[in-house]
Motif scaffolding. Structure first.
Motif, PDB file in Angstrom:
ATOM      1  N   PRO A 125       0.851  -1.183   0.000  1.00 35.80           N
ATOM      2  CA  PRO A 125       0.000   0.000   0.000  1.00 35.80           C
ATOM      3  C   PRO A 125       0.897   1.246   0.000  1.00 35.80           C
ATOM      4  O   PRO A 125       1.957   1.255   0.633  1.00 35.80           O
TER       5      PRO A 125
ATOM      6  N   TYR B 193      -0.356  -2.439 -10.657  1.00 34.95           N
ATOM      7  CA  TYR B 193      -0.416  -1.113 -10.022  1.00 34.95           C
ATOM      8  C   TYR B 193      -1.855  -0.610 -10.037  1.00 34.95           C
ATOM      9  O   TYR B 193      -2.510  -0.594 -11.081  1.00 34.95           O
TER      10      TYR B 193
ATOM     11  N   HIS C 140      -3.220   7.706  -3.524  1.00 32.08           N
ATOM     12  CA  HIS C 140      -2.908   6.488  -2.772  1.00 32.08           C
ATOM     13  C   HIS C 140      -3.271   5.287  -3.634  1.00 32.08           C
ATOM     14  O   HIS C 140      -3.927   5.424  -4.676  1.00 32.08           O
ATOM     15  N   GLY C 141      -2.833   4.123  -3.190  1.00 35.23           N
ATOM     16  CA  GLY C 141      -3.112   2.937  -3.979  1.00 35.23           C
ATOM     17  C   GLY C 141      -2.371   1.727  -3.466  1.00 35.23           C
ATOM     18  O   GLY C 141      -2.007   1.638  -2.290  1.00 35.23           O
ATOM     19  N   LEU C 142      -2.119   0.798  -4.392  1.00 35.89           N
ATOM     20  CA  LEU C 142      -1.534  -0.489  -4.034  1.00 35.89           C
ATOM     21  C   LEU C 142      -0.712  -1.011  -5.197  1.00 35.89           C
ATOM     22  O   LEU C 142      -1.123  -0.902  -6.351  1.00 35.89           O
ATOM     23  N   THR C 143       0.465  -1.545  -4.898  1.00 34.65           N
ATOM     24  CA  THR C 143       1.228  -2.289  -5.899  1.00 34.65           C
ATOM     25  C   THR C 143       1.381  -3.732  -5.413  1.00 34.65           C
ATOM     26  O   THR C 143       1.537  -3.983  -4.214  1.00 34.65           O
TER      27      THR C 143
ATOM     28  N   GLY D 220       5.734   3.648   0.319  1.00 34.01           N
ATOM     29  CA  GLY D 220       4.931   2.587   0.910  1.00 34.01           C
ATOM     30  C   GLY D 220       5.808   1.499   1.497  1.00 34.01           C
ATOM     31  O   GLY D 220       7.024   1.462   1.268  1.00 34.01           O
TER      32      GLY D 220
END
Length: 208
Positions: free
Chosen positions: A28, A77, A59-62, A203
């Protein structure tokens, strides 16, 4: 299938398929995204102007999984930015020069660590979709192809934990001559072939 369902499906596939054959990392992140302007014109090219996206937090998530070749990883991604689009010259609708919207990216590609490591400096490249979703349902949601290139550094905190710093450029392709957000009666069209955003993010990568 809407964007949220597509995102969930892609996440599920990435979690199930690679896990059977490779170690993975999930990260995250929070960041800050800055963007360029987009050239537009009214019908008949009588008036030219620009749309400017406000610089805001993202914001986000890999999600990464190791590939057989040392130093290479696949990457999924997902990014989100709440922002607004403001017209320098003209109106989206009578009395409306600015609209709030959310920008989503869902992209897939890879990471490369020189020297065959799984931490340290890296280069990244992912390709997929951008979704431009106005908060007001009176305006059209748009989907466009997007490409992200960047790099960063992963600091080894422990065998299962890294600190990841990213700097990426996110380019979203536009259909020059296509409409700008509005539905019935819209007089605005894109003159630009695309726009670029730059995102700096940080992150924690959890390896498992």
């Amino acid at each position: 299938m809407n964007f949220r369902q597509l995102s969930a499906l892609a996440m599920s596939f990435a979690l199930v398929a690679p896990a059977a054959i490779a170690d993975m990392g999930i990260a995250p992140f929070v960041g800050y995204r800055m963007g360029s302007s987009v050239d537009i014109e009214t019908a008949g090219a009588s008036t030219n102007g620009q749309i400017r996206f406000r610089d805001t937090k993202s914001h986000g998530l890999t999600l990464n999984f190791d590939l057989p070749e040392a130093g290479k990883q696949g990457e999924l991604y997902f990014g989100r930015q709440g922002t607004s689009a403001k017209l320098d010259n003209g109106l989206f609708a009578p009395g409306t020069r600015e609209i709030d919207l959310t920008i989503y990216q869902l992209q897939f590609g890879g990471l490369y660590f020189p020297g065959g490591k799984r931490y340290g400096g890296f280069a990244s490249g992912v390709f997929g979709l951008t979704r431009l979703e106005p908060d007001d349902s009176a305006y059209n949601t748009e989907h466009r192809l997007a490409l992200s290139l960047g790099g960063g550094y992963q600091f080894l905190l422990s065998e299962k934990l890294r600190l990841r710093l990213d700097l990426r450029g996110v380019y979203t392709a536009l259909d020059s001559g296509g409409s700008v957000f509005c539905s019935g009666g819209c007089q605005l069209t894109y003159r630009s072939s695309g726009y670029l955003q730059v995102e700096a993010g940080a992150g924690l990568v959890l390896r498992f």
